[in-house]
Scaffold this motif. Structure first.
Motif, PDB file in Angstrom:
ATOM      1  N   ASP A 451       0.853  -1.188   0.000  1.00 17.94           N
ATOM      2  CA  ASP A 451       0.000   0.000   0.000  1.00 17.94           C
ATOM      3  C   ASP A 451       0.891   1.240   0.000  1.00 17.94           C
ATOM      4  OD1 ASP A 451      -1.719   2.166   0.728  1.00 17.94           O
ATOM      5  OD2 ASP A 451      -3.125   0.761   1.644  1.00 17.94           O
ATOM      6  N   GLY A 452       0.732   2.083  -1.003  1.00 12.69           N
ATOM      7  CA  GLY A 452       1.584   3.261  -1.116  1.00 12.69           C
ATOM      8  C   GLY A 452       1.354   4.290  -0.025  1.00 12.69           C
ATOM      9  N   ARG A 453       0.223   4.224   0.668  1.00 14.94           N
ATOM     10  CA  ARG A 453      -0.077   5.198   1.719  1.00 14.94           C
ATOM     11  C   ARG A 453       0.629   4.855   3.020  1.00 14.94           C
ATOM     12  NH1 ARG A 453      -6.389   4.239   0.823  1.00 14.94           N
ATOM     13  NH2 ARG A 453      -5.496   2.136   0.970  1.00 14.94           N
ATOM     14  N   THR A 454       0.877   3.574   3.233  1.00 11.44           N
ATOM     15  CA  THR A 454       1.517   3.144   4.475  1.00 11.44           C
ATOM     16  C   THR A 454       2.854   2.445   4.240  1.00 11.44           C
ATOM     17  OG1 THR A 454       0.421   0.978   4.414  1.00 11.44           O
ATOM     18  CG2 THR A 454      -0.770   2.797   5.496  1.00 11.44           C
ATOM     19  N   MET A 455       3.102   2.062   2.995  1.00 10.00           N
ATOM     20  CA  MET A 455       4.267   1.265   2.608  1.00 10.00           C
ATOM     21  C   MET A 455       4.295  -0.078   3.331  1.00 10.00           C
ATOM     22  SD  MET A 455       5.432   3.027   0.236  1.00 10.00           S
ATOM     23  CE  MET A 455       6.888   2.053  -0.174  1.00 10.00           C
ATOM     24  N   LYS A 456       3.110  -0.555   3.717  1.00  7.88           N
ATOM     25  CA  LYS A 456       2.962  -1.866   4.316  1.00  7.88           C
ATOM     26  C   LYS A 456       2.068  -2.725   3.417  1.00  7.88           C
ATOM     27  CE  LYS A 456       3.412  -0.189   9.076  1.00  7.88           C
ATOM     28  NZ  LYS A 456       2.747  -0.076  10.405  1.00  7.88           N
ATOM     29  N   PRO A 457       2.150  -4.038   3.564  1.00  3.89           N
ATOM     30  CA  PRO A 457       1.329  -4.904   2.711  1.00  3.89           C
ATOM     31  C   PRO A 457      -0.168  -4.715   2.947  1.00  3.89           C
ATOM     32  CG  PRO A 457       3.131  -6.164   3.676  1.00  3.89           C
ATOM     33  CD  PRO A 457       3.113  -4.835   4.377  1.00  3.89           C
ATOM     34  N   ILE A 458      -0.929  -4.788   1.872  1.00  3.82           N
ATOM     35  CA  ILE A 458      -2.380  -4.870   1.971  1.00  3.82           C
ATOM     36  C   ILE A 458      -2.694  -6.315   2.343  1.00  3.82           C
ATOM     37  CG2 ILE A 458      -4.569  -4.645   0.742  1.00  3.82           C
ATOM     38  CD1 ILE A 458      -3.173  -2.664  -1.132  1.00  3.82           C
ATOM     39  N   ARG A 459      -3.364  -6.521   3.444  1.00  7.34           N
ATOM     40  CA  ARG A 459      -3.554  -7.872   3.956  1.00  7.34           C
ATOM     41  C   ARG A 459      -4.347  -8.750   2.985  1.00  7.34           C
ATOM     42  NH1 ARG A 459      -4.097  -4.681   8.460  1.00  7.34           N
ATOM     43  NH2 ARG A 459      -6.378  -4.677   8.334  1.00  7.34           N
ATOM     44  N   LYS A 460      -3.843  -9.950   2.810  1.00  5.68           N
ATOM     45  CA  LYS A 460      -4.444 -11.001   1.978  1.00  5.68           C
ATOM     46  C   LYS A 460      -4.429 -10.677   0.485  1.00  5.68           C
ATOM     47  CE  LYS A 460      -7.501 -12.828   5.580  1.00  5.68           C
ATOM     48  NZ  LYS A 460      -8.905 -13.191   5.929  1.00  5.68           N
ATOM     49  N   MET A 461      -3.692  -9.646   0.057  1.00  3.05           N
ATOM     50  CA  MET A 461      -3.583  -9.320  -1.365  1.00  3.05           C
ATOM     51  C   MET A 461      -2.162  -9.613  -1.833  1.00  3.05           C
ATOM     52  SD  MET A 461      -4.270  -5.742  -3.481  1.00  3.05           S
ATOM     53  CE  MET A 461      -5.936  -5.537  -2.832  1.00  3.05           C
ATOM     54  N   TYR A 462      -2.047 -10.459  -2.847  1.00  2.72           N
ATOM     55  CA  TYR A 462      -0.753 -10.885  -3.369  1.00  2.72           C
ATOM     56  C   TYR A 462      -0.722 -10.650  -4.883  1.00  2.72           C
ATOM     57  CZ  TYR A 462      -1.221 -13.312   1.081  1.00  2.72           C
ATOM     58  OH  TYR A 462      -1.453 -13.597   2.406  1.00  2.72           O
ATOM     59  N   ALA A 463       0.472 -10.616  -5.447  1.00  4.20           N
ATOM     60  CA  ALA A 463       0.586 -10.419  -6.891  1.00  4.20           C
ATOM     61  C   ALA A 463       1.805 -11.161  -7.421  1.00  4.20           C
ATOM     62  CB  ALA A 463       0.660  -8.938  -7.245  1.00  4.20           C
ATOM     63  N   ALA A 464       1.686 -11.622  -8.660  1.00  2.21           N
ATOM     64  CA  ALA A 464       2.791 -12.348  -9.297  1.00  2.21           C
ATOM     65  C   ALA A 464       2.724 -12.136 -10.797  1.00  2.21           C
ATOM     66  CB  ALA A 464       2.697 -13.843  -8.978  1.00  2.21           C
TER      67      ALA A 464
END
Length: 500
Positions: A451-464
């Motif tokens: 998440d660009g607003r917190t620079m932390k992962p968005i929970r349960k969202m992954y990408a490949a």
């Protein structure tokens, strides 16, 4: 948020199908009412999506559902050239090449990335290359016996190729393995919206029975993902409006290698919920494109001979103009400088000796489809392609001396595979095609979307895969897309287990 999301989806939709309006829908933040529930949803059925689904199920994550918006499995992966970079692969070792390593591959990629590559990510991918290779073997993928070559930008021969020279050899086997495992695949399912609870994705609103590109087709379903959603939806090279917005310098007349559905709306939806985009303006062209065929075509396969055993010559001057074995960005830039005074393309030619490859399917196929021609002599080439004959003869004579000396003082090309040109020749025309998005969603090394607003992962969202960005930098080397996508599917499968 809802209006911003609607605007982004409208942009993607208009670019995809020339639509003038989107169906109205309300923001979906209701996390209490679902039509169905699964454990993991994977969006996209290319290398990355199929690998992620396979590994999620293999790792015991429960019910895995793969959603594909088009009418067939495979996405761009199914139509790619089937090249796969694997340091220390069995064929390479059998050829006596023992000085390669994951670090050597990363070194080449850093050079190609021109200061913008993610070294940690590339290292992790390279170190899992053999895992991805064995995953292919375990699911029944066949590679060409004894085939392992050095492709553009690589310092070692480490590129193997599927039996039929298409990525479909891999996507088909991964899909079949998934079906046997119990993974469910649904075609014609378009993702309308993410259902969020703060910084956690809960599920999706999906248009079931969608017929590309008609946004009015199908019916809406709400699907909950208990353990995670994997975004493996590919790039956006067919979203012409978005492509022009992020890279106005990219020639809008260029053809593309991607299927028509590569429009990026899943990436845009993630961005609407705070996902951080990186390197969106880094859109790669394939320097092996042919103006004499549409889409991905056969030129890629034909030029795996041309770049190594032949040369490329400008029709304007009759001279060589580049190192034919350089990386994609270097070659594409050099090729597109060949223009007539009015700015229109002056398609350069590539040619090599016909006799050694007369029965090679790459040649017979190209000649059959008239995207290459057999020409008996340099005089014939000059006449057919309107080249200055005297300069062409001088160019070939000079080149043949470089072949014999195994040195290229003109462009520094590696000459180990080059052949003295005697004719008859196989000749084709070239012009780059828009091919791959180096930019996309920022993830951590474990595949979690940031998440660009917190620079932390968005929970349960992954990408490949190609929907992610910031890995390769300015240019991706040939044969590394298959590697990255398959490996990231393996990594995301492990991350899902850890997070669950």
């Amino acid at each position: 948020m809802s209006s911003r999301r609607s605007f982004l989806k409208l942009s993607a939709s208009v670019a995809a199908g020339g639509l003038t309006a989107m169906p109205a829908f309300a923001a979906c933040n209701d996390t209490t009412s679902w039509d169905e529930e699964v454990d993991v949803i994977v969006i996209g059925s290319g290398f990355a999506g199929l690998s992620a689904a396979y590994n999620a199920h293999k790792n015991g994550l429960g019910k895995v559902l793969v959603l594909e918006k088009m009418q067939v499995i495979g996405g761009n992966s199914a139509i790619n050239g089937g090249w796969f970079a694997v340091p220390k692969n069995p064929i390479q070792l059998a050829q006596g090449i023992h000085d390669d390593s994951p670090a050597e591959l990363v070194k080449d990629q850093i050079i190609s990335g021109r200061g913008m590559a993610n070294v940690e990510a590339l290292t992790q991918i390279a170190e899992h290359a053999l895992d991805a290779y064995h995953q292919c073997i375990d699911t029944g993928v066949e590679f060409r016996e004894g085939f392992n070559i050095q492709v553009g930008g690589h310092n070692k021969a480490r590129a193997i190729r599927t039996k039929h020279g298409v990525g479909g050899d891999i996507t088909t086997k991964l899909y079949e393995a998934g079906v046997k495992m119990g993974i469910e695949y649904r075609l014609q399912n378009y993702v309308e919206q993410f259902v969020m609870d703060g910084q956690e994705i809960q599920g999706l609103v999906v248009r079931h029975g969608y017929r590309f590109p008609d946004q009015k087709t199908g019916s809406l379903r709400r699907i909950k993902a208990r353990k995670g959603v994997v975004l493996a939806s590919g790039g956006f090279t067919r979203n012409m409006e978005l492509r022009a917005a992020v890279d106005p310098s990219l020639d809008p007349t260029l053809d593309g290698t991607n299927h028509k559905g590569a429009t990026g709306e899943v990436m845009l939806e993630a961005m609407a919920h705070g996902a951080l985009p990186v390197h969106l303006n880094m859109i790669q062209t394939g320097h092996w494109g042919s103006p004499d065929e549409g889409g991905f075509g056969w030129s890629n396969a034909l030029l795996s001979i041309g770049w190594h055993q032949g040369i490329s010559v400008s029709v304007l001057s009759g001279k060589r103009y580049m190192d034919e074995r350089a990386d994609r960005l270097t070659c594409s830039t050099a090729i597109m400088k060949n223009r007539y005074q009015d700015g229109s393309p002056a398609y350069p030619i590539v040619f090599f000796n016909h006799a050694p490859y007369a029965k090679d399917e790459r040649v017979t196929r190209a000649l059959r489809d008239k995207m290459a021609w057999k020409v008996d002599s340099l005089e014939g080439i000059a006449k057919q392609f309107n080249l200055p004959l005297a300069e062409l003869k001088n160019t070939v004579a000079r080149y043949n001396k470089h072949v014999e000396a195994r040195q290229d003082p003109d462009f520094g090309r590696k000459m180990d595979t080059a052949e003295v040109l005697t004719g008859p020749f196989v000749v084709s025309r070239i012009w780059p095609k828009v091919h791959y998005c180096m930019g996309g969603l920022k993830t951590d090394l474990d595949g979690r979307v940031v998440d660009g607003r917190t620079m932390k992962p968005i929970r349960k969202m992954y990408a490949a895969g190609e929907v992610t960005g910031g890995v390769h930098g300015h240019a991706r080397l040939s044969s590394t897309s298959c590697l990255e996508c398959l490996v990231n599917g393996i990594i995301v499968g492990k991350t899902l287990v850890a997070d669950a």
